[in-house]
Scaffold this motif. Structure first.
Motif: not given
Length: 148
Positions: A1-19
């Protein structure tokens, strides 16, 4: 799962910025997701070459790639729906003499490979720009193949 990969990489996705204007963050047509241009989520403004270095630009491109992933996650609900990163296009706000645009965009390309592995291999274009919106150091435009 990609979310687990993000966690392994230490990446926390922010809330998507508005256009930044009257357009959608992303549009899906026939299994292709077109993500509107995203810049880095930083306070820094200016050009590569002066005041920013290529290494700083690399970090900006990686940060902008994280912004792109935040949009993809928000729209799709899960990054596991990404079948392939198809294309990354960068517009680097640069001085006239700056010539390392390709090294800057590696920040985003490396991120996509780190996150998606082989599915992250993509076509790519990079351009030097005399200016970009809000004097951002760069903007990244992207296309993904997604499971509908």
């Amino acid at each position: 799962m990609i979310e687990q990969r993000l966690e392994q990489l230490g990446i926390v996705l922010p809330r998507a910025s508005a256009p930044a204007a009257k357009y959608a963050n992303a549009v899906i047509v026939n299994g292709m997701m077109y993500v509107s241009g995203k810049g880095p989520n930083t306070a820094e403004r200016g050009k590569l070459g002066d005041p920013f270095t290529t290494d700083q630009g690399y970090a900006f491109a990686r940060n902008a790639g994280i912004e792109v992933l935040a949009v993809v996650q928000e729209v799709l609900g899960s990054l596991d729906r990404v079948e392939r990163v198809v294309k990354i296009q960068g517009f680097v706000n640069a001085t006239a003499s700056y010539d390392e645009h390709h090294k800057v965009l590696n920040g985003c390309s490396d991120l996509m490979l780190d996150v998606f592995g082989e599915r992250g291999v993509h076509a790519r274009s990079v351009f030097g720009a005399a200016s970009v919106r809000d004097d951002l150091p760069l903007i990244i435009d992207s296309i993904f193949q997604v499971k509908e």
